[in-house]
Write a protein that holds these residues in place. Structure first.
Motif, PDB file in Angstrom:
ATOM      1  N   LYS A   4       0.856  -1.192   0.000  1.00 38.79           N
ATOM      2  CA  LYS A   4       0.000   0.000   0.000  1.00 38.79           C
ATOM      3  C   LYS A   4       0.889   1.239   0.000  1.00 38.79           C
ATOM      4  CE  LYS A   4      -3.653  -0.168   2.726  1.00 38.79           C
ATOM      5  NZ  LYS A   4      -4.484  -0.400   3.929  1.00 38.79           N
ATOM      6  N   ILE A   5       0.716   2.065  -1.023  1.00 33.88           N
ATOM      7  CA  ILE A   5       1.569   3.244  -1.179  1.00 33.88           C
ATOM      8  C   ILE A   5       0.713   4.504  -1.167  1.00 33.88           C
ATOM      9  CG2 ILE A   5       3.189   4.453  -2.694  1.00 33.88           C
ATOM     10  CD1 ILE A   5       4.026   1.722  -3.784  1.00 33.88           C
ATOM     11  N   MET A   6       1.175   5.499  -0.416  1.00 39.13           N
ATOM     12  CA  MET A   6       0.535   6.807  -0.403  1.00 39.13           C
ATOM     13  C   MET A   6       1.521   7.820  -0.963  1.00 39.13           C
ATOM     14  SD  MET A   6      -1.091   8.972   2.749  1.00 39.13           S
ATOM     15  CE  MET A   6      -2.490   7.871   2.854  1.00 39.13           C
ATOM     16  N   ILE A   7       1.075   8.558  -1.965  1.00 42.39           N
ATOM     17  CA  ILE A   7       1.851   9.649  -2.533  1.00 42.39           C
ATOM     18  C   ILE A   7       1.299  10.938  -1.924  1.00 42.39           C
ATOM     19  CG2 ILE A   7       2.473  10.901  -4.640  1.00 42.39           C
ATOM     20  CD1 ILE A   7       1.884   8.184  -6.134  1.00 42.39           C
ATOM     21  N   ILE A   8       2.149  11.710  -1.274  1.00 46.11           N
ATOM     22  CA  ILE A   8       1.740  13.000  -0.717  1.00 46.11           C
ATOM     23  C   ILE A   8       2.465  14.064  -1.534  1.00 46.11           C
ATOM     24  CG2 ILE A   8       1.596  14.460   1.328  1.00 46.11           C
ATOM     25  CD1 ILE A   8       1.902  11.866   3.022  1.00 46.11           C
ATOM     26  N   ASP A   9       1.733  14.633  -2.467  1.00 52.41           N
ATOM     27  CA  ASP A   9       2.329  15.562  -3.427  1.00 52.41           C
ATOM     28  C   ASP A   9       1.221  16.382  -4.063  1.00 52.41           C
ATOM     29  OD1 ASP A   9       3.633  16.786  -5.663  1.00 52.41           O
ATOM     30  OD2 ASP A   9       5.094  15.159  -5.699  1.00 52.41           O
ATOM     31  N   ALA A  10       1.364  17.685  -4.066  1.00 50.56           N
ATOM     32  CA  ALA A  10       0.324  18.571  -4.599  1.00 50.56           C
ATOM     33  C   ALA A  10       0.480  18.862  -6.084  1.00 50.56           C
ATOM     34  CB  ALA A  10       0.325  19.887  -3.824  1.00 50.56           C
ATOM     35  N   HIS A  11       1.573  18.444  -6.700  1.00 47.47           N
ATOM     36  CA  HIS A  11       1.785  18.776  -8.105  1.00 47.47           C
ATOM     37  C   HIS A  11       0.771  18.032  -8.983  1.00 47.47           C
ATOM     38  CE1 HIS A  11       3.661  19.434 -11.972  1.00 47.47           C
ATOM     39  NE2 HIS A  11       4.429  20.349 -11.384  1.00 47.47           N
ATOM     40  N   PRO A  12      -0.056  18.768  -9.734  1.00 40.90           N
ATOM     41  CA  PRO A  12      -1.150  18.139 -10.483  1.00 40.90           C
ATOM     42  C   PRO A  12      -0.699  17.257 -11.643  1.00 40.90           C
ATOM     43  CG  PRO A  12      -0.995  20.458 -11.043  1.00 40.90           C
ATOM     44  CD  PRO A  12      -0.015  20.214  -9.916  1.00 40.90           C
ATOM     45  N   VAL A  13       0.537  17.408 -12.099  1.00 43.06           N
ATOM     46  CA  VAL A  13       1.041  16.574 -13.187  1.00 43.06           C
ATOM     47  C   VAL A  13       1.998  15.509 -12.660  1.00 43.06           C
ATOM     48  CG1 VAL A  13       2.374  16.575 -15.340  1.00 43.06           C
ATOM     49  CG2 VAL A  13       0.746  18.422 -14.884  1.00 43.06           C
ATOM     50  N   TYR A  14       2.914  15.905 -11.787  1.00 43.89           N
ATOM     51  CA  TYR A  14       3.943  14.981 -11.331  1.00 43.89           C
ATOM     52  C   TYR A  14       3.389  13.844 -10.462  1.00 43.89           C
ATOM     53  CZ  TYR A  14       8.357  13.134  -9.700  1.00 43.89           C
ATOM     54  OH  TYR A  14       9.403  12.291  -9.428  1.00 43.89           O
ATOM     55  N   ALA A  15       2.488  14.135  -9.547  1.00 41.67           N
ATOM     56  CA  ALA A  15       1.956  13.088  -8.656  1.00 41.67           C
ATOM     57  C   ALA A  15       1.317  11.946  -9.457  1.00 41.67           C
ATOM     58  CB  ALA A  15       0.980  13.679  -7.650  1.00 41.67           C
ATOM     59  N   PRO A  16       0.468  12.225 -10.457  1.00 45.62           N
ATOM     60  CA  PRO A  16      -0.063  11.127 -11.266  1.00 45.62           C
ATOM     61  C   PRO A  16       1.015  10.388 -12.068  1.00 45.62           C
ATOM     62  CG  PRO A  16      -1.450  13.060 -11.506  1.00 45.62           C
ATOM     63  CD  PRO A  16      -0.209  13.490 -10.757  1.00 45.62           C
ATOM     64  N   LYS A  17       2.103  11.099 -12.450  1.00 45.24           N
ATOM     65  CA  LYS A  17       3.207  10.425 -13.140  1.00 45.24           C
ATOM     66  C   LYS A  17       3.886   9.419 -12.217  1.00 45.24           C
ATOM     67  CE  LYS A  17       4.528  13.643 -16.739  1.00 45.24           C
ATOM     68  NZ  LYS A  17       5.613  14.392 -17.352  1.00 45.24           N
ATOM     69  N   VAL A  18       4.058   9.797 -10.960  1.00 49.56           N
ATOM     70  CA  VAL A  18       4.648   8.867  -9.976  1.00 49.56           C
ATOM     71  C   VAL A  18       3.739   7.651  -9.835  1.00 49.56           C
ATOM     72  CG1 VAL A  18       5.311   8.530  -7.561  1.00 49.56           C
ATOM     73  CG2 VAL A  18       5.910  10.655  -8.726  1.00 49.56           C
ATOM     74  N   LYS A  47      -3.313   3.445   6.340  1.00 42.95           N
ATOM     75  CA  LYS A  47      -2.217   2.619   6.868  1.00 42.95           C
ATOM     76  C   LYS A  47      -1.295   2.094   5.752  1.00 42.95           C
ATOM     77  CE  LYS A  47      -4.706   1.119  11.003  1.00 42.95           C
ATOM     78  NZ  LYS A  47      -5.599   2.205  11.059  1.00 42.95           N
ATOM     79  N   PRO A  48      -0.644   3.017   5.050  1.00 40.60           N
ATOM     80  CA  PRO A  48       0.231   2.576   3.956  1.00 40.60           C
ATOM     81  C   PRO A  48       1.482   1.877   4.467  1.00 40.60           C
ATOM     82  CG  PRO A  48       0.504   4.912   4.348  1.00 40.60           C
ATOM     83  CD  PRO A  48      -0.625   4.455   5.237  1.00 40.60           C
ATOM     84  N   ASP A  49       2.044   1.048   3.597  1.00 42.06           N
ATOM     85  CA  ASP A  49       3.332   0.419   3.883  1.00 42.06           C
ATOM     86  C   ASP A  49       4.472   1.373   3.534  1.00 42.06           C
ATOM     87  OD1 ASP A  49       2.294  -2.269   4.527  1.00 42.06           O
ATOM     88  OD2 ASP A  49       1.665  -2.244   2.422  1.00 42.06           O
ATOM     89  N   MET A  50       4.190   2.258   2.571  1.00 42.21           N
ATOM     90  CA  MET A  50       5.214   3.160   2.067  1.00 42.21           C
ATOM     91  C   MET A  50       4.589   4.504   1.718  1.00 42.21           C
ATOM     92  SD  MET A  50       7.604   2.708  -1.365  1.00 42.21           S
ATOM     93  CE  MET A  50       7.637   0.945  -1.131  1.00 42.21           C
ATOM     94  N   ILE A  51       5.348   5.571   1.973  1.00 40.98           N
ATOM     95  CA  ILE A  51       4.919   6.924   1.614  1.00 40.98           C
ATOM     96  C   ILE A  51       5.965   7.531   0.687  1.00 40.98           C
ATOM     97  CG2 ILE A  51       4.568   9.279   2.473  1.00 40.98           C
ATOM     98  CD1 ILE A  51       3.384   8.025   5.007  1.00 40.98           C
ATOM     99  N   ILE A  52       5.482   8.128  -0.398  1.00 38.32           N
ATOM    100  CA  ILE A  52       6.314   8.923  -1.289  1.00 38.32           C
ATOM    101  C   ILE A  52       5.909  10.368  -1.010  1.00 38.32           C
ATOM    102  CG2 ILE A  52       7.058   9.335  -3.663  1.00 38.32           C
ATOM    103  CD1 ILE A  52       7.263   6.325  -2.690  1.00 38.32           C
TER     104      ILE A  52
END
Length: 126
Positions: A4-18, A47-52
């Motif tokens: 389970k991965i959570m991306i915490i990023d506000a960039h509207p283009v980069y976050a979906p690329k990740v 409860k993610p296993d990993m956060i970006i």
């Protein structure tokens, strides 16, 4: 993969690329949170296993958020992505906060990011 991965990023283009890059590596359980203020609540719920985590967020200091998350859930693996001009002091501060990897944010070269992911996934499998 069931990680389970959570991306915490506000960039509207980069976050979906990740997220797309992670999906290309067969990760399936991915959520994106765009605001730091919402992130801690989301971490406790998902409860993610990993956060970006993006080092810079529009509404919160990324370092403070990393410290807060790691103090509440120290077992979460965390990769922080930084801009190209990040100082060594900033990188060291994230490491001191318990962040596993600090990687440059590069859209055309995912190698450092992929290496960090591989290390985290293989260490969790042990």
């Amino acid at each position: 993969m069931n990680t389970k991965i959570m991306i915490i990023d506000a960039h509207p283009v980069y976050a979906p690329k990740v997220a797309g890059f992670l999906e290309s590596l067969t990760f399936k359980n991915i959520v994106i949170i765009a605001r730091g203020a919402k992130a801690m609540e989301a971490v406790l719920e998902y409860k993610p296993d990993m956060i970006i985590l993006s080092a810079t967020l529009p509404d919160m200091d990324g370092l403070m958020l990393a410290k807060h998350i790691k103090s509440q859930m120290p077992a979460i693996a965390m990769i922080v992505q930084t801009g190209l001009l990040t100082s060594q002091d900033t990188i060291d501060a994230f490491k001191t906060a318990g962040v596993d990897y600090v990687c440059p944010r590069r859209e055309k070269d995912w190698s450092a990011f992929q290496e960090a992911l591989t290390d985290i996934v293989s260490s969790k499998a042990r």
